[in-house]
Design a protein around this motif. Structure first.
Motif, PDB file in Angstrom:
ATOM      1  N   SER A 194       0.825  -1.212   0.000  1.00  0.00           N
ATOM      2  CA  SER A 194       0.000   0.000   0.000  1.00  0.00           C
ATOM      3  C   SER A 194       0.857   1.259   0.000  1.00  0.00           C
ATOM      4  CB  SER A 194      -0.928   0.006   1.218  1.00  0.00           C
ATOM      5  OG  SER A 194      -0.193   0.139   2.416  1.00  0.00           O
ATOM      6  N   THR A 195       2.052   1.191   0.586  1.00  0.00           N
ATOM      7  CA  THR A 195       2.927   2.369   0.644  1.00  0.00           C
ATOM      8  C   THR A 195       3.583   2.665  -0.702  1.00  0.00           C
ATOM      9  OG1 THR A 195       4.649   0.886   1.493  1.00  0.00           O
ATOM     10  CG2 THR A 195       3.411   2.164   3.114  1.00  0.00           C
ATOM     11  N   GLU A 196       3.377   1.786  -1.703  1.00  0.00           N
ATOM     12  CA  GLU A 196       3.927   2.004  -3.043  1.00  0.00           C
ATOM     13  C   GLU A 196       2.863   2.439  -4.047  1.00  0.00           C
ATOM     14  OE1 GLU A 196       5.554  -1.806  -3.836  1.00  0.00           O
ATOM     15  OE2 GLU A 196       7.297  -1.562  -2.520  1.00  0.00           O
ATOM     16  N   ILE A 197       1.600   2.489  -3.607  1.00  0.00           N
ATOM     17  CA  ILE A 197       0.497   2.827  -4.516  1.00  0.00           C
ATOM     18  C   ILE A 197       0.483   4.322  -4.813  1.00  0.00           C
ATOM     19  CG2 ILE A 197      -2.032   2.952  -4.682  1.00  0.00           C
ATOM     20  CD1 ILE A 197      -2.166   0.315  -3.191  1.00  0.00           C
ATOM     21  N   LYS A 198       0.231   4.656  -6.068  1.00  0.00           N
ATOM     22  CA  LYS A 198       0.126   6.050  -6.513  1.00  0.00           C
ATOM     23  C   LYS A 198      -1.315   6.346  -6.916  1.00  0.00           C
ATOM     24  CE  LYS A 198       4.601   6.490  -6.138  1.00  0.00           C
ATOM     25  NZ  LYS A 198       5.193   7.262  -5.033  1.00  0.00           N
ATOM     26  N   VAL A 199      -1.774   7.550  -6.567  1.00  0.00           N
ATOM     27  CA  VAL A 199      -3.138   7.990  -6.917  1.00  0.00           C
ATOM     28  C   VAL A 199      -3.053   9.087  -7.965  1.00  0.00           C
ATOM     29  CG1 VAL A 199      -5.272   9.019  -6.059  1.00  0.00           C
ATOM     30  CG2 VAL A 199      -4.008   7.392  -4.625  1.00  0.00           C
ATOM     31  N   GLY A 200      -3.885   8.983  -8.993  1.00  0.00           N
ATOM     32  CA  GLY A 200      -3.915  10.004 -10.043  1.00  0.00           C
ATOM     33  C   GLY A 200      -4.275   9.379 -11.373  1.00  0.00           C
ATOM     34  N   GLU A 201      -4.402  10.191 -12.406  1.00  0.00           N
ATOM     35  CA  GLU A 201      -4.811   9.705 -13.720  1.00  0.00           C
ATOM     36  C   GLU A 201      -3.882   8.619 -14.255  1.00  0.00           C
ATOM     37  OE1 GLU A 201      -7.451  10.095 -15.647  1.00  0.00           O
ATOM     38  OE2 GLU A 201      -8.333  11.146 -13.940  1.00  0.00           O
ATOM     39  N   SER A 202      -2.591   8.756 -14.002  1.00  0.00           N
ATOM     40  CA  SER A 202      -1.642   7.755 -14.495  1.00  0.00           C
ATOM     41  C   SER A 202      -1.183   6.801 -13.388  1.00  0.00           C
ATOM     42  CB  SER A 202      -0.420   8.460 -15.087  1.00  0.00           C
ATOM     43  OG  SER A 202       0.199   9.295 -14.105  1.00  0.00           O
ATOM     44  N   GLY A 203      -1.874   6.843 -12.237  1.00  0.00           N
ATOM     45  CA  GLY A 203      -1.469   6.029 -11.102  1.00  0.00           C
ATOM     46  C   GLY A 203      -2.222   4.719 -11.000  1.00  0.00           C
TER      47      GLY A 203
END
Length: 501
Positions: A25-34
């Motif tokens: 979970s600490t490697e997850i990215k949020v956003g349009e390209s995430g």
């Protein structure tokens, strides 16, 4: 695990509704390209262990609230509370401190070095099934005290380092030796209590040994100091004197690093000690030349009180220091420590002794090392040599395990979800990595002896143990002859071997 999860989702017909992200979970990215297009508004997770925070719960929740969750999100569980209770328990203290070796009947005493008595010990948690500890073996010296509160919902910040002082009134006279710790999770904001607590072997109760014992008097005030870093807990106790620091205790004597808690309790077993001392008294004279081939029990130092010369075989640095400390404390001058057996020593030896509990042994038959060493050097040993122990037997008994077998039982279906894919993964991994027979402290796990002749008798495992001959039998299994259908009372100072069917 991500691949296994995908298969489970497909098998249960929900693969089109759930997206699996194969990352921490600490490697997850949020956003349009995430990995996630937008932040989540619900978090459901289980990242807890016996200490609650030992698997990184603090950093995991903090990161999730900062990067992955909406501000007004729902979190399950919502919060947690850690409770502590100050306790006197000589039974458990014998897992922590080595007492003087005293056999009054034989006028034998081996003093424990003062630095071991004064050592704060190890801060490592001692997790065990406290429900199996006899109620008469401990005395509560305080009420249960809520020491730490964790708000997983994000409304309050999480502290990665914290020290809390809480005054309490002693509920009884006694010697404060340790703190019992447990925790509760609140699944939602209503904090509804759980009606019943199922058996489990992953979230157990914990014991934290206080760095120093403290005498408490009923109705007087003392202060419990609870400390926490990112992954662990430790405790101090005060009754007016101010501490200069509350650093995490570390072993200063070497004993707590060299010996397991079970081995420390083994050394403190007075019944076992008396049997060996009686046998030594029968076998040794002031002219005896003794070879002790297991220095970790200190049996050779007992023998030194009766014999002319004792050779102790030991080459482990930490064990060497413990033996040397005992020699100095007790002014023993007839002991020589040797790294291995040689022919010159064997030609002198009149008696071979060995406590059958090597620090390197896990399963009962690994203490069979004594027979291997005797066989290896038999050509150099004199005829009529006295050997203690004289022999051993291995015993096995079919049992009905009431809970322990659950560590091997397939999940099959959980809350209506087919988990057979997970079961297959666990079983295939177990075959590769797990031994068919494993060591377990059976005193923590109730079971009944079963008669395999009877078809209606449930048998789901076998218990195996050794019985050593030291003039009389010394069992590492049941401490009393078991009766079919009754609870078995197991030796708490050793681990038995278990085969789960």
């Amino acid at each position: 695990m991500a691949e296994c999860c995908l298969k489970i989702l497909a098998q249960n017909g929900v693969a089109d509704k759930i997206t699996v992200i194969p990352k921490r979970s600490t490697e997850i990215k949020v956003g349009e390209s995430g990995d996630m297009k937008e932040k989540a508004n619900i978090l459901v997770t289980e990242v807890f262990d016996t200490e609650l925070i030992g698997e990184g719960a603090l950093s995991t929740f903090s990161h999730a609230h900062k990067y992955l969750l909406e501000e007004d999100c729902i979190v399950v569980p919502d919060s947690a509370v850690i409770y502590a209770q100050v306790v006197e328990c000589d039974t458990l203290q014998r897992w922590n401190k080595i007492n003087d070796f005293a056999v009054p009947k034989l006028d034998l005493t081996l003093k424990t070095p003062q630095k071991m008595k004064d050592c704060p010990g190890s801060a490592a948690v001692h997790d065990l099934q406290l429900s199996q500890l006899p109620r008469s073996s401990f005395r509560e010296l305080s009420d249960q005290i809520p020491v730490f509160y964790y708000d997983w919902s994000g409304k309050l910040p999480l502290d990665f380092n914290k020290t809390v002082k809480q005054a309490f009134t002693a509920s009884a006279n006694g010697k404060a030796q340790m703190v019992f710790m447990w925790w509760e999770l609140n699944m939602d904001t209503e904090e509804r209590p759980q009606d019943s607590i199922p058996w489990r072997d992953h979230w157990m109760q914990a014991v934290y040994y206080l760095p120093q014992e403290l005498d408490l008097v009923k109705d007087t005030e003392a202060t419990l100091v609870s400390c926490q870093d990112e992954y662990s807990l430790w405790f101090y106790l005060e009754n007016g004197d101010t501490k200069k620091h509350y650093k995490r205790p570390i072993c200063e004597c070497g004993m707590h690093m060299a010996l397991s808690r079970t081995h420390v309790s083994y050394l403190n077993d007075s019944s076992r000690r008396l049997k060996f001392a009686n046998k030594l008294k029968q076998e040794l004279t002031t002219n005896s030349i003794v070879l002790d081939i297991n220095g970790s029990f200190l049996l050779g130092l007992f023998a030194a009180k009766m014999a002319k010369t004792v050779y102790i075989v030991e080459n482990t640095k930490l064990n060497l220091q413990i033996i040397e400390d005992y020699i100095k404390e007790n002014s023993i001058d007839n002991v020589q420590i040797i790294p291995e057996v040689n022919d010159d020593v064997l030609k002198e030896v009149t008696n071979v002794i060995c406590d059958p509990n090597f620090t390197s042994a896990i399963l009962p038959w690994e203490n069979h090392k004594i027979a291997y060493l005797l066989y290896k050097h038999k050509s150099s040993l004199r005829e009529g040599l006295s050997i203690v122990p004289e022999g051993f037997e291995f015993w096995a008994m079919p049992v009905e395990l009431l809970n322990l077998q659950k560590i091997r039982v397939p999940l099959e279906k959980c809350e209506g979800i087919n988990m057979s894919v997970f079961d297959d993964l666990v079983e295939s991994s177990r075959i590769i990595s797990d031994a068919e027979v494993e060591a377990q402290p059976l005193w923590e796990y109730p079971e009944n002896p079963s008669e395999s002749k009877e078809p209606h008798e449930p048998v789901n495992g076998f218990a195996l143990w050794a019985v050593w001959k030291v003039g009389e039998d010394q069992s590492t299994g049941p401490i009393r002859p078991p009766t079919v259908g009754d609870w078995v009372e197991w030796d708490p100072h050793t681990r038995q071997a278990v085969k789960i069917l």
